[in-house]
Write a protein that holds these residues in place. Structure first.
Motif, PDB file in Angstrom:
ATOM      1  N   LYS A 165     -28.849   0.691 130.136  1.00 42.03           N
ATOM      2  CA  LYS A 165     -28.457  -0.665 129.776  1.00 42.03           C
ATOM      3  C   LYS A 165     -28.134  -0.661 128.288  1.00 42.03           C
ATOM      4  O   LYS A 165     -29.012  -0.471 127.452  1.00 42.03           O
ATOM      5  CB  LYS A 165     -29.584  -1.657 130.066  1.00 42.03           C
ATOM      6  CG  LYS A 165     -29.286  -3.073 129.591  1.00 42.03           C
ATOM      7  CD  LYS A 165     -30.369  -4.037 130.026  1.00 42.03           C
ATOM      8  CE  LYS A 165     -30.074  -5.433 129.516  1.00 42.03           C
ATOM      9  NZ  LYS A 165     -31.023  -6.430 130.049  1.00 42.03           N
ATOM     10  N   VAL A 166     -26.868  -0.838 127.969  1.00 47.29           N
ATOM     11  CA  VAL A 166     -26.429  -0.804 126.578  1.00 47.29           C
ATOM     12  C   VAL A 166     -26.062  -2.212 126.123  1.00 47.29           C
ATOM     13  O   VAL A 166     -25.261  -2.896 126.764  1.00 47.29           O
ATOM     14  CB  VAL A 166     -25.210   0.130 126.413  1.00 47.29           C
ATOM     15  CG1 VAL A 166     -24.711   0.100 124.971  1.00 47.29           C
ATOM     16  CG2 VAL A 166     -25.576   1.548 126.830  1.00 47.29           C
ATOM     17  N   ILE A 167     -26.675  -2.644 125.034  1.00 50.74           N
ATOM     18  CA  ILE A 167     -26.382  -3.959 124.442  1.00 50.74           C
ATOM     19  C   ILE A 167     -25.947  -3.736 123.001  1.00 50.74           C
ATOM     20  O   ILE A 167     -26.612  -3.006 122.251  1.00 50.74           O
ATOM     21  CB  ILE A 167     -27.623  -4.878 124.470  1.00 50.74           C
ATOM     22  CG1 ILE A 167     -28.108  -5.087 125.907  1.00 50.74           C
ATOM     23  CG2 ILE A 167     -27.320  -6.227 123.812  1.00 50.74           C
ATOM     24  CD1 ILE A 167     -27.134  -5.812 126.784  1.00 50.74           C
ATOM     25  N   THR A 168     -24.856  -4.360 122.590  1.00 47.36           N
ATOM     26  CA  THR A 168     -24.382  -4.219 121.219  1.00 47.36           C
ATOM     27  C   THR A 168     -24.370  -5.568 120.507  1.00 47.36           C
ATOM     28  O   THR A 168     -24.256  -6.616 121.142  1.00 47.36           O
ATOM     29  CB  THR A 168     -22.955  -3.639 121.184  1.00 47.36           C
ATOM     30  OG1 THR A 168     -22.042  -4.570 121.791  1.00 47.36           O
ATOM     31  CG2 THR A 168     -22.886  -2.310 121.913  1.00 47.36           C
ATOM     32  N   LYS A 169     -24.481  -5.513 119.221  1.00 47.02           N
ATOM     33  CA  LYS A 169     -24.435  -6.711 118.398  1.00 47.02           C
ATOM     34  C   LYS A 169     -23.087  -7.416 118.549  1.00 47.02           C
ATOM     35  O   LYS A 169     -23.023  -8.644 118.671  1.00 47.02           O
ATOM     36  CB  LYS A 169     -24.661  -6.318 116.930  1.00 47.02           C
ATOM     37  CG  LYS A 169     -24.683  -7.488 115.952  1.00 47.02           C
ATOM     38  CD  LYS A 169     -25.995  -8.226 115.980  1.00 47.02           C
ATOM     39  CE  LYS A 169     -26.117  -9.189 114.817  1.00 47.02           C
ATOM     40  NZ  LYS A 169     -27.347  -9.988 114.866  1.00 47.02           N
ATOM     41  N   PHE A 170     -22.016  -6.632 118.554  1.00 49.49           N
ATOM     42  CA  PHE A 170     -20.670  -7.200 118.627  1.00 49.49           C
ATOM     43  C   PHE A 170     -20.488  -8.026 119.909  1.00 49.49           C
ATOM     44  O   PHE A 170     -20.047  -9.178 119.870  1.00 49.49           O
ATOM     45  CB  PHE A 170     -19.624  -6.087 118.579  1.00 49.49           C
ATOM     46  CG  PHE A 170     -18.227  -6.560 118.858  1.00 49.49           C
ATOM     47  CD1 PHE A 170     -17.490  -7.209 117.880  1.00 49.49           C
ATOM     48  CD2 PHE A 170     -17.653  -6.363 120.105  1.00 49.49           C
ATOM     49  CE1 PHE A 170     -16.203  -7.658 118.134  1.00 49.49           C
ATOM     50  CE2 PHE A 170     -16.362  -6.799 120.371  1.00 49.49           C
ATOM     51  CZ  PHE A 170     -15.644  -7.454 119.391  1.00 49.49           C
ATOM     52  N   CYS A 171     -20.831  -7.443 121.059  1.00 52.83           N
ATOM     53  CA  CYS A 171     -20.629  -8.144 122.334  1.00 52.83           C
ATOM     54  C   CYS A 171     -21.584  -9.327 122.495  1.00 52.83           C
ATOM     55  O   CYS A 171     -21.212 -10.355 123.074  1.00 52.83           O
ATOM     56  CB  CYS A 171     -20.789  -7.172 123.489  1.00 52.83           C
ATOM     57  SG  CYS A 171     -19.420  -6.002 123.636  1.00 52.83           S
ATOM     58  N   SER A 172     -22.798  -9.186 121.986  1.00 54.31           N
ATOM     59  CA  SER A 172     -23.752 -10.293 122.067  1.00 54.31           C
ATOM     60  C   SER A 172     -23.282 -11.479 121.238  1.00 54.31           C
ATOM     61  O   SER A 172     -23.356 -12.639 121.673  1.00 54.31           O
ATOM     62  CB  SER A 172     -25.134  -9.833 121.591  1.00 54.31           C
ATOM     63  OG  SER A 172     -25.658  -8.847 122.452  1.00 54.31           O
ATOM     64  N   GLU A 173     -22.790 -11.207 120.038  1.00 55.99           N
ATOM     65  CA  GLU A 173     -22.279 -12.288 119.196  1.00 55.99           C
ATOM     66  C   GLU A 173     -21.031 -12.913 119.812  1.00 55.99           C
ATOM     67  O   GLU A 173     -20.831 -14.126 119.744  1.00 55.99           O
ATOM     68  CB  GLU A 173     -21.965 -11.760 117.795  1.00 55.99           C
ATOM     69  CG  GLU A 173     -23.191 -11.461 116.962  1.00 55.99           C
ATOM     70  CD  GLU A 173     -22.833 -11.011 115.557  1.00 55.99           C
ATOM     71  OE1 GLU A 173     -21.655 -10.632 115.335  1.00 55.99           O
ATOM     72  OE2 GLU A 173     -23.718 -11.023 114.690  1.00 55.99           O
ATOM     73  N   ARG A 174     -20.209 -12.087 120.428  1.00 57.79           N
ATOM     74  CA  ARG A 174     -18.965 -12.582 121.005  1.00 57.79           C
ATOM     75  C   ARG A 174     -19.232 -13.545 122.165  1.00 57.79           C
ATOM     76  O   ARG A 174     -18.614 -14.604 122.257  1.00 57.79           O
ATOM     77  CB  ARG A 174     -18.125 -11.385 121.489  1.00 57.79           C
ATOM     78  CG  ARG A 174     -16.769 -11.756 122.031  1.00 57.79           C
ATOM     79  CD  ARG A 174     -15.871 -10.535 122.207  1.00 57.79           C
ATOM     80  NE  ARG A 174     -16.344  -9.605 123.228  1.00 57.79           N
ATOM     81  CZ  ARG A 174     -15.607  -8.617 123.725  1.00 57.79           C
ATOM     82  NH1 ARG A 174     -14.377  -8.429 123.286  1.00 57.79           N
ATOM     83  NH2 ARG A 174     -16.101  -7.804 124.639  1.00 57.79           N
ATOM     84  N   ILE A 175     -20.176 -13.195 123.048  1.00 57.39           N
ATOM     85  CA  ILE A 175     -20.455 -14.071 124.185  1.00 57.39           C
ATOM     86  C   ILE A 175     -21.173 -15.338 123.727  1.00 57.39           C
ATOM     87  O   ILE A 175     -20.951 -16.430 124.257  1.00 57.39           O
ATOM     88  CB  ILE A 175     -21.256 -13.330 125.283  1.00 57.39           C
ATOM     89  CG1 ILE A 175     -21.128 -14.074 126.620  1.00 57.39           C
ATOM     90  CG2 ILE A 175     -22.716 -13.156 124.898  1.00 57.39           C
ATOM     91  CD1 ILE A 175     -19.761 -13.993 127.236  1.00 57.39           C
ATOM     92  N   ALA A 176     -22.035 -15.204 122.724  1.00 52.70           N
ATOM     93  CA  ALA A 176     -22.713 -16.385 122.181  1.00 52.70           C
ATOM     94  C   ALA A 176     -21.711 -17.328 121.524  1.00 52.70           C
ATOM     95  O   ALA A 176     -21.759 -18.548 121.713  1.00 52.70           O
ATOM     96  CB  ALA A 176     -23.780 -15.958 121.175  1.00 52.70           C
TER      97      ALA A 176
END
Length: 360
Positions: A165-176
């Motif tokens: 399970k890979v989580i990145t700062k970029f994708c998390s900020e983008r969906i938020a």
């Protein structure tokens, strides 16, 4: 004066609308648009056929590029991807995904190829459909590109499988950012981040950290957090407390929300990225492969018809979207023509004919 301050002042003088805007506003000049159409598997051709009929009857400024894609293909044909890249918008039926066996999902493949990072499902009470709860109006926004949906797994040794399970700062900020901007543009009051950070402290913890940072940029929108298992319990007991819910577990959340609001057969949705959008039945199309529905031609076309209304609004054709939504609502509320999942025994075509008869 900033653009945001100007919008806040204008809102005081413009009556608020209860109708949602689909995704982010995009420029449009009203000219005819090409849209890629993928009928898909099982009931897909039935419900996409319903969309084609309605668009034709309304004389909607849409031209379809139709392509055959099936879930047992090894990958999405390059010609289909080129069509979507050129047209920017696609509407599709469900694609069957084999369970197990190491066969990848073409739905996931499509999202990855087009960077469709946000899945949006609108779950709401539909007049005429009796449910246990009233005042359900939830927008579930799922992160599409990573986490479990990254599909990073392999067999270490026989009998031992490792799934990453890979989580990145970029994708998390983008969906938020997407969730908060959607809430702001649609006059939504609250954003609830759904997570499992009590167990996955680093992965889901990074997601929560990103949501909190973005929330600080939207002081007029209430922000809170909830663990995914508690979220599912709260959905079936007090769903009215939820408004916009960005999360890493969208299939769980959206299907529960759809179930309490009237069923997956009536919930619209789509997947959106920086450049492209693909519209389809909102909640899980578990009925895509039901042979009896295909043989009897009794699939419910409502979810995809409403998804096509979202598509029309996305393309800046709001008057056509309004006409379609109003006609569908009238048919459901009247109750004369309903498919089995809504307590009736109508065929897909009978429902479509009723919608056509109610178009203004």
């Amino acid at each position: 004066m900033s653009r945001r301050q100007s919008l806040q002042i204008l809102k005081k003088f413009i009556p608020s609308s209860t109708r949602s805007v689909t995704y982010m506003p995009r420029p449009g000049d009203g000219s005819t648009r090409k849209v890629t159409l993928i009928p898909g598997d099982g009931i897909g051709p039935l419900v996409t056929g319903a969309v084609e009929q309605v668009m034709d009857a309304m004389h909607a400024p849409i031209v379809f590029d139709k392509y055959e894609v099936h879930g047992d293909m090894k990958k999405i044909p390059e010609g289909v991807l080129e069509s979507i890249r050129e047209n920017k918008v696609c509407i599709k039926g469900g694609l069957m995904t084999p369970v197990g066996g190491g066969v990848s999902s073409l739905n996931v493949h499509l999202r990855k190829e087009l960077d469709l990072y946000a899945s949006l499902v609108h779950c709401f009470n539909v007049k005429g459909i009796q449910t246990r709860h009233d005042n359900v109006d939830i927008v579930v926004i799922r992160e599409n590109s990573e986490g479990e949906y990254a599909g990073l797994e392999h067999e270490v040794v026989p009998g031992v499988v490792e799934s990453l399970k890979v989580i990145t700062k970029f994708c998390s900020e983008r969906i938020a950012k997407y969730a908060f901007e959607y809430a702001y543009l649609n006059n939504r009051k609250k954003v609830t981040a759904v997570h499992k950070a009590n167990i996955m402290k680093l992965a889901d913890g990074l997601f929560l950290e990103s949501c909190r940072e973005i929330a600080a940029q939207y002081p007029t929108i209430e922000y809170n957090e909830i663990i995914v298992d508690n979220c599912c319990m709260q959905l079936v007991s007090r769903p009215e407390q939820f408004d916009v819910t960005p999360n890493l577990y969208g299939n769980l959340v959206s299907n529960v929300a759809a179930g309490i609001a009237g069923g997956t057969g009536v919930m619209p949705g789509g997947n959106v990225g920086p450049e492209h959008a693909v519209f389809e039945q909102g909640a899980s199309a578990g009925n895509v492969g039901k042979i009896e529905l295909v043989e009897q031609k009794k699939a419910n076309p409502v979810a995809l018809l409403l998804s096509s209304a979202m598509m029309l609004r996305h393309l800046q054709f709001p008057s056509f979207a309004d006409r379609l939504e109003t006609a569908v609502q009238h048919v459901i509320e009247e109750g004369k023509y309903r498919t089995k999942d809504l307590g009736g025994n109508s065929t897909t075509q009978q429902v479509v004919d009723a919608v056509l008869a109610n178009l203004d």
